[in-house]
Design an enzyme around this catalytic site. Sequence first.
Site, short mmCIF file in Angstrom:
data_model
loop_
_atom_site.label_atom_id
_atom_site.label_comp_id
_atom_site.label_asym_id
_atom_site.label_seq_id
_atom_site.Cartn_x
_atom_site.Cartn_y
_atom_site.Cartn_z
N LYS A 189 0.89 -1.17 0.00
CA LYS A 189 0.00 0.00 0.00
C LYS A 189 0.91 1.21 0.00
O LYS A 189 1.47 1.58 1.03
CB LYS A 189 -0.86 -0.03 1.27
CG LYS A 189 -2.22 0.65 1.18
CD LYS A 189 -2.19 2.09 0.76
CE LYS A 189 -2.16 3.07 1.91
NZ LYS A 189 -1.90 4.45 1.46
N GLU A 236 8.44 1.08 11.51
CA GLU A 236 9.59 1.99 11.38
C GLU A 236 8.97 3.38 11.40
O GLU A 236 8.30 3.78 10.45
CB GLU A 236 10.32 1.67 10.08
CG GLU A 236 11.77 2.10 10.11
CD GLU A 236 11.89 3.54 9.70
OE1 GLU A 236 11.91 4.40 10.62
OE2 GLU A 236 11.94 3.80 8.50
N CYS A 276 13.11 10.07 8.25
CA CYS A 276 12.90 9.73 9.66
C CYS A 276 14.22 9.74 10.42
O CYS A 276 14.24 10.05 11.61
CB CYS A 276 12.23 8.38 9.77
SG CYS A 276 13.00 7.15 8.73
N GLU A 296 9.14 15.76 16.10
CA GLU A 296 9.65 15.64 14.74
C GLU A 296 8.94 16.67 13.85
O GLU A 296 7.72 16.68 13.78
CB GLU A 296 9.34 14.23 14.25
CG GLU A 296 10.02 13.85 12.97
CD GLU A 296 9.66 12.42 12.55
OE1 GLU A 296 8.50 12.02 12.72
OE2 GLU A 296 10.56 11.75 12.03
O1 TXE Z 1 1.89 9.59 7.44
P1 TXE Z 1 1.09 8.27 7.80
P2 TXE Z 1 1.45 10.84 6.54
C1 TXE Z 1 5.40 11.65 9.47
C2 TXE Z 1 5.66 13.10 9.17
C3 TXE Z 1 4.41 13.55 8.51
C4 TXE Z 1 3.37 12.71 9.20
C5 TXE Z 1 2.11 12.49 8.43
O2 TXE Z 1 5.85 13.78 10.38
O3 TXE Z 1 4.17 14.90 8.73
O4 TXE Z 1 4.01 11.49 9.41
O5 TXE Z 1 2.39 11.95 7.14
C6 TXE Z 1 -0.88 4.83 5.48
N1 TXE Z 1 -3.93 2.17 8.63
N2 TXE Z 1 6.02 10.76 8.51
O6 TXE Z 1 0.04 11.22 6.81
O7 TXE Z 1 -0.31 8.57 8.09
C7 TXE Z 1 -0.77 6.01 4.55
O8 TXE Z 1 -1.74 5.96 3.54
C8 TXE Z 1 -2.99 1.74 7.78
C9 TXE Z 1 7.15 10.02 8.99
O9 TXE Z 1 1.81 10.55 5.14
O10 TXE Z 1 1.88 7.56 8.83
C10 TXE Z 1 0.67 5.87 4.05
O11 TXE Z 1 0.71 4.86 3.04
N3 TXE Z 1 -2.26 2.56 7.01
C11 TXE Z 1 7.49 8.86 8.13
C12 TXE Z 1 1.40 5.38 5.30
O12 TXE Z 1 0.38 4.81 6.13
C13 TXE Z 1 -2.48 3.88 7.11
C14 TXE Z 1 7.37 9.08 6.67
C15 TXE Z 1 2.09 6.48 6.09
O13 TXE Z 1 1.14 7.46 6.42
C16 TXE Z 1 -3.44 4.40 7.99
C17 TXE Z 1 6.17 9.85 6.32
C18 TXE Z 1 -4.19 3.48 8.76
N4 TXE Z 1 -5.11 3.87 9.64
C19 TXE Z 1 5.58 10.66 7.23
N5 TXE Z 1 -3.45 5.74 7.89
C20 TXE Z 1 8.79 8.19 8.48
N6 TXE Z 1 8.98 7.83 9.73
O14 TXE Z 1 9.61 7.90 7.63
C21 TXE Z 1 -2.51 6.07 6.97
N7 TXE Z 1 -1.93 4.94 6.49
#
Ligand code: TXE
Length: 505
Positions: free
Chosen positions: A184, A259, A293, A399
């Site tokens: 996904k 992660e 991250c 973060e």
């Molecule tokens: O992250 P999400 P988002 C952090 C960064 C950013 C914040 C939000 O601070 O501002 O997260 O970003 C899927 N069940 N990072 O909204 O929600 C979603 O569709 C299952 C840190 O993009 O964590 C995407 O494919 N899956 C990070 C993935 O999860 C779900 C990198 C990540 O989305 C879901 C990116 C659910 N309920 C953002 N809801 C890092 N640590 O590297 C969402 N997703």
Amino acid sequence: MQAPLVSASSQVRRYGHWIDGQPVATATHIQRVGPQSDDVVAEFSNGSDSDAARAIQSARRAFDEGPWPKLSGTERANVLNRWADLVLLNLDHLVQIEIAEAGKTIRVAKGDLEGTVALMRYAAALCHQLSGEAFTDFGSALQAMVIHEPVGVVAAIVPWNFPTIIFAQKVPFALAAGCTVVVKPSELTSGTAYELARLATQAGLPNGALNVVMGYGDPVGQHLVQSQDVDMVSFTGSTATGRRVLKGQEVNFKRVSLELGGKSAAIVFDDCDIEAAVEGVLFSIFMHSGQLCCAGSRLLVQNGIAPRFLEALIERAEQLKIGLLEDPSTDFGPVVSEVQLQSLKRFVARAKAQGATILSGGDTADSRSESATYVGASRTFLPTILDNVECSMEVFDEEAFGPILSVTRFATEDEAVRLANMSKYGLAGSVWTTNMRRAFDIAGKVRTGTMEINTSLEGQPQLPFGGFRTSGIGREKGKAGLEEFTEIKTVAFRLEARPPFFGAK
Ligand code: TXE
């Protein structure tokens, strides 16, 4: 033969899902407005619960009935190596997608794709290494083996910041272990996941062994997390969503690897090689506009060197070239979305209100006259350095996920370690000193999954990656990254009948 995209007639690429070895069109799409301008750069399938269920069933069948888990290590390695070859052949196309959807500079995008190929080849080599243990010391009548079996169907949930690298830290390793996978991707950056899955089929991966289902976290991600037919969730993303993934296991207890976020410290001592340290700190926070991250987003600098170090760091940060992403001389680009941009602006405003001083940046690039004409300037958050950050401030341990570096000074080694460990996270960090005794001592004392000495962001496939505390659970890459996708099974066998335990019949 290359399977076509659902539509490639215009500049806007329109993607279906990739299920059971073929494209699957959907009625509705998510429009992706690119990071650089207001243009729509792609349309991704807006997946539903039933799309997710279809992808899971495809992976389930491929695991339960298909050839993939039963192939030899050599056969699996051959497919993964052919896949890597095809990614190399299609590198330029994949790079263009990363530039358009993720807002990567061409240098970062190329590096990501080359890293993706390296991860695939390493995973291919690991196909031969799923060995176990044999126990032969129970006396002549009994022996036992402890073996690794593929965990089953894996749901790989990928974020937007490194759509190919994070895909490659999960998928080739899961496939090497004999698992089948449903990916996904993020709803912001789904294009390369589709392309990689298409190339995997072309490389000879059996249908159903790798599926891509696009759409929002809710419903698609949520469906994968809750399905009884998924054996493991491998998730990378925010700590908040990671918590939801864990909560989803109250009923199922499936394997989960997470992660998540980080607030990693770069610890700079008075005796460091100042030029190398400046470049290392700069790279670890401003690469891909700080959207990583493991970014070194906290600078802990020793009092004696602080003024000289900061002066040099500011000078270099202000030299970073902002410009067209396709230009190889561009260093720095826009953040991924308007939502992310506004969040960074609010973050800096709060830091300022709490007493931090802006040494550099703090606003978008259109505030700087020489960058104002660049089309993405209003979406590019300048490299930002915030001084006088105290442990009590939000910016010290939250973060930002952007190009924002907080600076805190320290006097002694013990104080540096205490400050570095004053975090709910524990993902990465670096130490900069010419005193190797001190460097190794500190590497041992800082509670993070990775500590680097006089370097930063070394991402080699052999090196496991993952976090302590709220940075996550489990490890990706390295041999540990293969074992993560296995279950351990004990097989005991008697060579002579055991004497009866109960009395005579
Ligand atoms: O992250 P999400 P988002 C952090 C960064 C950013 C914040 C939000 O601070 O501002 O997260 O970003 C899927 N069940 N990072 O909204 O929600 C979603 O569709 C299952 C840190 O993009 O964590 C995407 O494919 N899956 C990070 C993935 O999860 C779900 C990198 C990540 O989305 C879901 C990116 C659910 N309920 C953002 N809801 C890092 N640590 O590297 C969402 N997703």
